[in-house]
Scaffold this active site. Structure first.
Site, PDB file in Angstrom:
ATOM      1  N   ASP A 132       0.841  -1.195   0.000  1.00 60.05           N
ATOM      2  CA  ASP A 132       0.000   0.000   0.000  1.00 60.05           C
ATOM      3  C   ASP A 132       0.874   1.243   0.000  1.00 60.05           C
ATOM      4  O   ASP A 132       1.116   1.864   1.018  1.00 60.05           O
ATOM      5  CB  ASP A 132      -0.906  -0.022   1.242  1.00 60.05           C
ATOM      6  CG  ASP A 132      -2.027   0.985   1.129  1.00 60.05           C
ATOM      7  OD1 ASP A 132      -2.224   1.535   0.029  1.00 60.05           O
ATOM      8  OD2 ASP A 132      -2.705   1.217   2.145  1.00 60.05           O
ATOM      9  N   CYS A 432      -8.384  22.607  31.367  1.00 60.54           N
ATOM     10  CA  CYS A 432      -7.383  21.548  31.338  1.00 60.54           C
ATOM     11  C   CYS A 432      -7.660  20.561  32.469  1.00 60.54           C
ATOM     12  O   CYS A 432      -7.773  20.965  33.632  1.00 60.54           O
ATOM     13  CB  CYS A 432      -5.993  22.150  31.483  1.00 60.54           C
ATOM     14  SG  CYS A 432      -4.702  20.916  31.700  1.00 60.54           S
ATOM     15  N   CYS A 435      -4.520  20.938  35.116  1.00 60.63           N
ATOM     16  CA  CYS A 435      -4.246  22.123  35.936  1.00 60.63           C
ATOM     17  C   CYS A 435      -5.456  23.041  36.091  1.00 60.63           C
ATOM     18  O   CYS A 435      -5.406  23.997  36.861  1.00 60.63           O
ATOM     19  CB  CYS A 435      -3.076  22.911  35.365  1.00 60.63           C
ATOM     20  SG  CYS A 435      -3.477  23.788  33.850  1.00 60.63           S
TER      21      CYS A 435
END
Ligand code: IVH
Length: 721
Positions: A132, A432, A435
């Site tokens: 491929d 996040c 944090c």
């Protein structure tokens, strides 16, 4: 309402068939363009094949409706306009596909039938993996590589000679005694392991990773700048030929043996078999080996071995009657998505990872799969267009997992009927998970496009970013501190003891001093011994002097990978002049900014990222503490005194005989010349070897000085050694 595509072919009215064929032609052309032109397919090969099969089935039923430009008469896509066109001496055809054991038996029976023979197992076939990659035709004249071309539309391909010359597995010269004209054809591909390494590097540099080896190889080959191709490891398998002034063998496997003897890599899984059962047995054997091969294959190709029989069988409009490709079903499986985790990378990128009930896909147990980004989960593609018909992915869904060329499994779709009633749309975090800082999707000021990636804005505050940053800092291509790997980073980062804690890079270099005054010295702690601690400090101390490019790379500036770091080191020479220039460039105009943008290989995105990095006081503080501990060495300046080519822009074209292109380039650069990939008004010298084509023509047109390799060597005063 039932869409046309769902109506069985035999129930279509002629009007419906015409509409369906028009739809399929547009759709197939679009996917061809995405696949060949942009190397960015939207659908799986299996779905693409299904479209082609549907087209063929409708055409079979309604032969009067077959148009001259039907997809069934075309091979691949039209060549890209950027490379010089090459007309193939012999067309590069495609293969017919077969999908089942019965199809294969039919193919073999049809060969006997066509030749007017009874099916008595007397005809041998070669069975070889279908690689491929990208098919390539490489032409040699008098044993010398003169040209390499992609397949293009089968008749006309693209001249990618310069790029082919960077592939070390492809011989540049052939042994004495080979026919005068030899065209070796085969597949250029990227090994899975090289692809993974490249993606790991891209990830470390905070850049977008590649989708799969095939598209990456295609993208690398289509670089107008052969430098980029050279930086990627591409490989080759020879399996066919075009024009040959004389035939060195009279069978397919004999030809392959010749290619091997001439120095080409040939596939070791090729067999010569006659009985249908044996052919199918080999197909299954290759299928079992598939997950362990270091290259992607998507089927097995069967070819009539005897070339005289091949000649008699001949071709249909676009494919030979003597060969077929037995395709593998896509490696997919269905399982339940139990959870979505968000990983935070060095540059703050939030990456969703699907946790799955373990399932075997193509012989490998899969428990995690990438979900790319939040748009992907919502059913939106890169440009906001619906994917999976707009279906979103939810926790609890039964999902289709695929291990494609990419070894990182992905979720390609869900099974809507199996969605639990209580499943709710996934809400991608806006903060996040590590944090708690805001996580945002930046908008590209120029294009106005919203970044697909959501990033934590916490920077140094974010533990995940800080830890990943340290891991990058000590990694092999950065500071390369022996014995200081991810485990050590985690330990020193997490410990509560300030005398041995490492939170930022300078802390690594103060560790030895700090722990000496501590009550419990490092060597007395669990997991550390006297020798290992001494070795660790030795390793750290040995890096107090470091190459400038490594130092710049280690800073972990977004978009500044190894190559860019090298360019910067070369351009600025010392860390001090680099840092001063970056701070001076902050207003993003003026001399320092223009100078940065003028460094070859540095574009606006990179320049902006560096300038932004230096604007941040936290970064400047870390660097100044680091500079109290380590000394970046001045980069080697090119030796240019008395060089006749200093400041000149040189283009090498055609093949070089006395040295490799890499060598020629490095030599020219060391003499203060700039080596460019294409000829323009700014070019001063074109060095043309055999096989030089359009670049040489263009140079002559523009009145640029041209010379051959010997004249070039005479000019720079060397013999190429
Ligand atoms: S033979 C006239 N052999 O598959 C037939 N093709 O779908 C020439 N491919 O264009 C092709 N491995 O890019 C052949 N062992 C193999 C192959 C192979 C991969 C590719 C090739 C070709 C395509 C056709």
């Amino acid at each position: 309402m039932q869409s046309l595509s769902q109506i069985p072919v035999e129930h279509l009215s002629p009007e419906e068939a015409a509409a369906e064929l028009a739809f399929l032609a547009t759709e197939i052309a679009r996917h061809d363009a995405l696949y060949h032109g942009k190397d960015q397919p939207e659908i799986s090969d299996a779905d693409y094949d299904a479209l082609k099969r549907r087209n063929e089935a409708v055409e079979r039923q309604f032969p009067d409706l077959v148009s001259a430009d039907s997809p069934s008469r075309r091979v691949g896509a039209a060549p890209l306009p950027t490379f010089a066109p090459v007309t193939h001496a012999r067309p590069m055809l495609s293969l017919d596909n077969t999908f089942s054991d019965e199809d294969v038996a039919d193919f073999i029976a049809s060969v006997y039938r066509y030749l007017g023979r009874l099916p008595d197992d007397s005809i041998a076939f070669t069975a070889e993996p279908k690689i491929d990659g990208l098919s390539m035709s490489i032409r040699y004249e008098n044993g010398r590589l003169v040209n390499g071309a992609t397949r293009g539309d089968g008749t006309t391909g693209e001249n990618v000679t310069a790029n082919i010359l960077t592939i070390s597995e492809i011989p540049k010269t052939l042994p004495a005694g080979v026919p005068e004209v030899v065209e070796v054809r085969g597949e250029v591909y990227m090994a899975k392991s090289d692809f993974q390494a490249l993606n790991a590097q891209m990830e470390a540099e905070g850049k977008q990773t590649y989708v799969n080896p095939r598209n990456t190889a295609a993208g690398s080959l289509r670089q107008l700048d052969a430098k980029v191709t050279a930086a990627r490891k591409l490989r080759f398998f020879a399996y066919a030929w075009g024009e040959m002034s004389a035939m060195p063998a009279d069978t397919q496997h004999g030809m392959i043996e010749c290619f091997r003897a001439w120095g080409f890599p040939v596939n070791p899984l090729t067999r010569r078999l006659s009985r249908v059962e044996d052919v199918l047995g080999h197909y299954r054997e290759i299928g079992l080996k598939r997950p362990d091969l270091d290259y992607d294959i998507d089927g097995v190709v069967y070819k009539v071995d005897d070339l005289e029989l091949q000649r008699r069988l001949g071709f249909r409009s676009r494919s030979p009657r003597w060969a077929t490709a037995h395709k593998f079903p896509a490696e997919q499986a269905v399982t339940r998505l139990t959870h979505i985790d968000i990983q935070v990378g060095r540059t703050g990128a939030l990456t969703p990872v699907a946790r799955l009930e373990p399932v075997t896909v193509g012989g490998v147990v899969v428990e995690n799969a990438t979900l790319h980004n939040e748009d992907y989960i919502r059913g939106l593609g890169n440009s906001g267009e619906p994917i999976r018909e707009g279906r979103d992915i939810r926790i609890g869904d039964m999902v289709i997992v695929q291990r494609a060329g990419d070894v990182i499994p992905q979720i390609v779709d869900i099974i809507p009927e199996k969605r639990p009633n209580e499943a709710v749309p996934y809400e991608f975090p806006r903060t996040c998970p590590v944090c708690g800082s805001h996580a945002v999707r930046e908008v590209n000021e120029k294009t106005g496009k919203v970044d697909a990636v959501r990033r934590c804005t916490g920077g140094f505050v974010c533990r995940a970013q800080a830890v990943e940053h340290l891991k990058h800092f000590v990694s092999r291509n950065a500071f390369d501190i022996e014995g200081f790997g991810t485990k050590q980073v985690d330990f020193f980062f997490e410990t509560d003891d300030p005398s041995i804690q490492i939170r930022t890079a300078p802390d690594i270099f103060t560790l030895e001093r700090r722990q000496q005054t501590a009550l419990a010295k490092l060597e007395n702690r669990e997991g550390f011994g006297r020798t290992s601690v001494r070795k660790l400090f030795e390793a750290i101390n040995s890096r107090r002097s470091i190459a400038l490019n490594r130092f710049i790379f280690a800073l972990g500036i977004r978009h500044v990978g190894e190559t860019t770091a090298k360019l910067l080191a070369r351009a600025y020479g010392t860390y001090q002049s680099f840092a001063e220039a970056m701070e001076a460039a902050a207003p993003q105009h003026g001399d320092a900014w223009n100078e940065l943008n003028a460094v070859e290989g540095i574009g606006e995105v990179v320049a902006t990222s560096i300038v932004e990095f230096y604007k941040e006081p936290r970064n400047r503080d870390v660097i100044s503490r680091l500079l109290q501990e380590v000394r970046p060495e001045a980069a080697e300046k090119p030796q240019v005194s008395g060089s006749p080519v200093v400041g000149k822009t040189v283009v090498f074209t055609g093949s070089l005989e006395r040295m490799s292109r890499d060598e020629a380039k490095a030599r020219a650069e060391s003499l203060g010349a700039k080596v460019a990939g294409s000829v323009s008004k700014k070019t001063d010298i074109v060095v043309a070897g055999p096989g030089a084509g359009s670049k040489l023509d263009k140079a002559r047109e523009l009145g640029i000085q041209t010379m051959d390799e010997d004249e070039w060597l005479a000019l720079i005063g060397g013999d190429g050694a």
